[in-house]
Design a protein around this motif. Structure first.
Motif, short mmCIF file in Angstrom:
data_model
loop_
_atom_site.label_atom_id
_atom_site.label_comp_id
_atom_site.label_asym_id
_atom_site.label_seq_id
_atom_site.Cartn_x
_atom_site.Cartn_y
_atom_site.Cartn_z
N VAL A 1 0.83 -1.20 0.00
CA VAL A 1 0.00 0.00 0.00
C VAL A 1 0.87 1.26 0.00
O VAL A 1 0.53 2.27 -0.61
N PHE A 2 2.02 1.21 0.65
CA PHE A 2 2.94 2.35 0.66
C PHE A 2 3.75 2.39 -0.64
O PHE A 2 3.95 3.44 -1.22
N ARG A 3 4.22 1.23 -1.07
CA ARG A 3 5.04 1.15 -2.28
C ARG A 3 4.25 1.63 -3.51
O ARG A 3 4.75 2.37 -4.34
N ASP A 4 2.98 1.21 -3.58
CA ASP A 4 2.14 1.56 -4.74
C ASP A 4 1.42 2.89 -4.55
O ASP A 4 0.66 3.30 -5.43
N CYS A 5 1.63 3.52 -3.41
CA CYS A 5 1.04 4.83 -3.11
C CYS A 5 -0.49 4.81 -3.20
O CYS A 5 -1.10 5.69 -3.78
N LEU A 6 -1.08 3.79 -2.62
CA LEU A 6 -2.54 3.68 -2.62
C LEU A 6 -3.11 4.48 -1.45
O LEU A 6 -2.44 4.67 -0.43
N PRO A 7 -4.33 4.96 -1.58
CA PRO A 7 -4.96 5.67 -0.45
C PRO A 7 -5.05 4.76 0.77
O PRO A 7 -5.48 3.61 0.67
N LEU A 8 -4.59 5.26 1.89
CA LEU A 8 -4.51 4.46 3.11
C LEU A 8 -5.86 4.39 3.82
O LEU A 8 -6.60 5.36 3.86
N ALA A 9 -6.11 3.22 4.40
CA ALA A 9 -7.33 3.02 5.19
C ALA A 9 -7.28 3.92 6.42
O ALA A 9 -6.21 4.21 6.96
N ILE A 10 -8.43 4.37 6.85
CA ILE A 10 -8.53 5.15 8.08
C ILE A 10 -8.07 4.25 9.23
O ILE A 10 -8.46 3.09 9.32
N GLY A 11 -7.21 4.78 10.09
CA GLY A 11 -6.71 4.01 11.23
C GLY A 11 -5.51 3.14 10.89
O GLY A 11 -5.15 2.24 11.65
N SER B 1 -11.16 5.07 -5.83
CA SER B 1 -12.54 4.90 -5.35
C SER B 1 -12.57 4.30 -3.95
O SER B 1 -13.57 4.40 -3.26
N HIS B 2 -11.47 3.63 -3.55
CA HIS B 2 -11.42 2.96 -2.25
C HIS B 2 -10.10 3.23 -1.55
O HIS B 2 -9.11 3.59 -2.17
N ARG B 3 -10.12 3.01 -0.25
CA ARG B 3 -8.89 3.03 0.55
C ARG B 3 -8.41 1.60 0.68
O ARG B 3 -9.17 0.66 0.38
N PHE B 4 -7.16 1.43 1.13
CA PHE B 4 -6.58 0.09 1.20
C PHE B 4 -5.90 -0.14 2.53
O PHE B 4 -5.33 0.78 3.13
N GLN C 1 -8.80 -3.90 -0.48
CA GLN C 1 -9.73 -2.77 -0.41
C GLN C 1 -10.35 -2.68 0.97
O GLN C 1 -10.76 -3.67 1.55
N ALA C 2 -10.40 -1.46 1.46
CA ALA C 2 -11.07 -1.20 2.74
C ALA C 2 -12.30 -0.36 2.43
O ALA C 2 -13.01 -0.65 1.47
N GLU C 3 -12.52 0.69 3.18
CA GLU C 3 -13.71 1.52 2.98
C GLU C 3 -13.61 2.34 1.68
O GLU C 3 -12.55 2.53 1.12
N GLU C 4 -14.77 2.81 1.26
CA GLU C 4 -14.86 3.63 0.06
C GLU C 4 -14.26 5.01 0.35
O GLU C 4 -14.40 5.55 1.45
#
Length: 125
Positions: free
Chosen positions: A11-21, A59-62, A68-71
């Motif tokens: 998730v950090f390497r691919d720079c994906l939106p991080l899940a809350i918490g 569209s989602h966090r990870f 995939q976590a929340e939208e």
């Protein structure tokens, strides 16, 4: 710290939106991390242009494993877009100010050279 997170978690390497918490999940997996250091690393990561651009389009966090976590809310996407726009605008303004300062410095240098040349030409020897 950030380099370590990028090596360990997709998730950090691919720079994906991080899940809350995600900070709590990281602390649970890596209890040796200092909270302050983690906060700084997360701040650097989430304020990077690459992360903001990814967040703007996602569209989602990870979660930490890349699942995939929340939208991702429209409000968060808009915040990413606004931050990018503001940062690019500020960079453009700084570039223009620097170019203006360089032109003014060059004009002053040319004036000084001309005045020096005139002074030499008309000075009494």
């Amino acid at each position: 710290m950030l380099k370590s997170l990028q090596e360990q978690f997709p998730v950090f390497r691919d720079c994906l939106p991080l899940a809350i918490g995600i900070d709590k999940a990281l602390l649970a997996r890596m209890p040796e991390i200092e909270k302050k250091v983690l906060r700084i690393a997360l701040s650097l990561h989430t304020h990077s242009m690459r992360y903001l651009r990814a967040t703007e389009k996602a569209s989602h966090r990870f979660d930490l494993d890349g699942n995939q976590a929340e939208e991702l809310t429209e409000e968060h996407r808009k915040h990413a877009s606004d931050t990018i726009r503001e940062r690019l605008k500020k960079q453009a303004e700084e570039r223009r100010a620097q170019q203006k300062a360089e032109k003014e410095a060059e004009a002053a240098r040319v004036r000084t050279e001309k005045l020096t040349a005139l002074a030499e030409k008309f000075s009494r020897k």
